[in-house]
Enzyme design. Sequence first.
Site, short mmCIF file in Angstrom:
data_model
loop_
_atom_site.label_atom_id
_atom_site.label_comp_id
_atom_site.label_asym_id
_atom_site.label_seq_id
_atom_site.Cartn_x
_atom_site.Cartn_y
_atom_site.Cartn_z
N GLY A 167 4.61 -0.94 -3.93
CA GLY A 167 3.91 0.20 -3.34
C GLY A 167 2.70 0.58 -4.19
O GLY A 167 2.50 0.03 -5.28
N VAL A 168 1.93 1.54 -3.69
CA VAL A 168 0.68 1.87 -4.36
C VAL A 168 0.91 2.49 -5.74
O VAL A 168 0.21 2.16 -6.71
CB VAL A 168 -0.22 2.75 -3.46
CG1 VAL A 168 0.48 4.00 -3.03
CG2 VAL A 168 -1.51 3.11 -4.14
N ASP A 169 1.93 3.33 -5.88
CA ASP A 169 2.10 4.04 -7.16
C ASP A 169 2.44 3.09 -8.30
O ASP A 169 1.81 3.10 -9.35
CB ASP A 169 3.16 5.14 -7.04
CG ASP A 169 2.88 6.08 -5.88
OD1 ASP A 169 1.71 6.17 -5.50
OD2 ASP A 169 3.82 6.69 -5.37
N SER A 170 3.47 2.27 -8.09
CA SER A 170 3.84 1.39 -9.20
C SER A 170 2.75 0.34 -9.45
O SER A 170 2.54 -0.10 -10.58
CB SER A 170 5.20 0.74 -8.98
OG SER A 170 5.20 -0.11 -7.86
N SER A 176 7.43 -1.98 -7.39
CA SER A 176 8.07 -1.97 -6.07
C SER A 176 7.18 -2.62 -5.03
O SER A 176 7.63 -2.96 -3.94
CB SER A 176 8.33 -0.53 -5.66
OG SER A 176 7.10 0.11 -5.39
N HIS A 221 -5.45 33.07 1.80
CA HIS A 221 -5.20 31.80 1.10
C HIS A 221 -6.38 30.83 1.28
O HIS A 221 -6.48 30.19 2.32
CB HIS A 221 -3.91 31.16 1.61
CG HIS A 221 -2.70 31.91 1.20
ND1 HIS A 221 -2.04 31.66 0.01
CD2 HIS A 221 -2.03 32.93 1.79
CE1 HIS A 221 -1.01 32.48 -0.10
NE2 HIS A 221 -0.99 33.26 0.97
#
Length: 528
Positions: free
Chosen positions: A234-237, A232, A178
Amino acid sequence: MSLITIAQMTDAVAILDFGSQYSQLIARRVREAQVYCELFPWDTPAQRVLALKPRGFILSGGPNSVYAPGAPYLPEYVLASGLPVLGICYGMQLLAQALGGRVAPSSHREYGRTEIALTAAPIWPPALGSTQTLSVWMSHGDRIELLPDGFIPIARSAGSPVAAMMHIQRPLYALQFHPEVQHTQHGAAILAQFVYHICNCRPSWTPENIIEQSIAQIRAQVADRTVICGLSGGVDSSVAAALVHRAVGDQLTCVFVNTGLLRKGEPEQVVATFRREQGAKLIAVDATETFLEALQGVVDPEEKRRRIGERFVRVFERVLAEQIKPANGSGRPLLCQGTLYPDVIESRGPERQAAAKIKTHHNVGGLPSQMEFELLEPLRYLFKDEVRTIGLRLGLPETLIWRHPFPGPGLAVRILGEVTWDRLERLRLADAILQEELEHAGLLRATAQAFAVLLPVRTVGVTGDERAYGEVVAIRAVTTEDFMTADWARLPSDLLARLSSRITNEVPGINRVVYDITTKPPATIEWE
Ligand code: XMP
């Protein structure tokens, strides 16, 4: 982003997923080489995979034996395309089987670190120089007994005479080990060698390109309609909102919902940071009562997530109806969410369904089937590290970009048992002490996530000279790169002592603190 748009703008590789636990890592390594790739369940219709216009294929590992009845097989279009193929583990055995070789159970199974001896081949990166042995990660019980016509071995190990092979004329390569896992020496370089030199991909998946393509795609989907983005903090939103704002400006309104399930001081802080750092419109709503009412008497974690997801959407619909002037477009409004690629991968495909069932992350699985909105998910094809990079490139502050993730259902999934206001306040206080002490010790960045959990048991203790029968707080602190596996953080014992003393002294009703020393797997990071 649609595949067709991406295919027009960047070189790409298609990864067929045969169910290995490492499949997602292959995609991450290829993206780290700045080449766009997508992971498709192995039986995805050819047309959909080919829409990406891939310059090559990677076949992942998988838990099956290629000769077992009903095992996933190599779809015909892969070899018929004439494009380069790299088979990994099960993928290697599939190639061998499809081209007339023989795969059989090995009397010498190889699991874990293994030494292999190499012979010269174009797949070995020049960085290896004259290195002739590599320490690699193996995980297989079958091996190639007979090479298919036209193939030669290019690596061997004690247990596998064919630890890697290539075709002498066609661009077909295969590895029994792998390359995607960190334990394989030069693994990332081997994958990079395949995508650059065998597939001839350019490293075109750069932050600038990602931003440019996301914006083009958002504009195409939104047209002249209204977009609401649930923020929210947070980083994503935040990154999703910043991208959508760049793309469609004032057609976007961000909505911050105080669910009552947030941490101490969080609602004020998120709103202040957003107003300071981002120019988009923001509506802040206090919906504490709605959420607490929905959670009354609920103890099942999945039911909590479902009800929270449902309430979020109803709140957004109400805000849309009452407070937002519609954009010119008359079509269905859009709801923007910060869904990431790992969430998408984990919740699709037959061999992924077991993983999806572990937990419904509300930004994917907890939405009601009937809702007014169409979903807009600009980060749907991105990994967290890519989101962080483009967030910084979009000018968001480092403190926001490196914030610990906080789940959409908030403290509701950190209060085991029923969520009540009193228990929320208790947990908020305990969590605030933890955050303060970690920051004071300079250990916030050293942990990927750290939080307090309120347990549904009461234990006996003594407070002053009195018998106490109080609740228990568990501290969870983990280190992880990708949140798919995690180790518990080795916090210093004097810090743990201070946490225990402060929480039991300062939080009424708590008389015991425990430290969670479980890895993921077998546990998950959150307790629910
Ligand atoms: P687990 O607990 O599955 O968590 O090991 C992995 C990461 O996902 C976060 N998490 C959630 N995020 N909605 C979210 O938006 C959820 O329902 C949810 N559950 C877990 C968790 O905090 C960790 O970062």
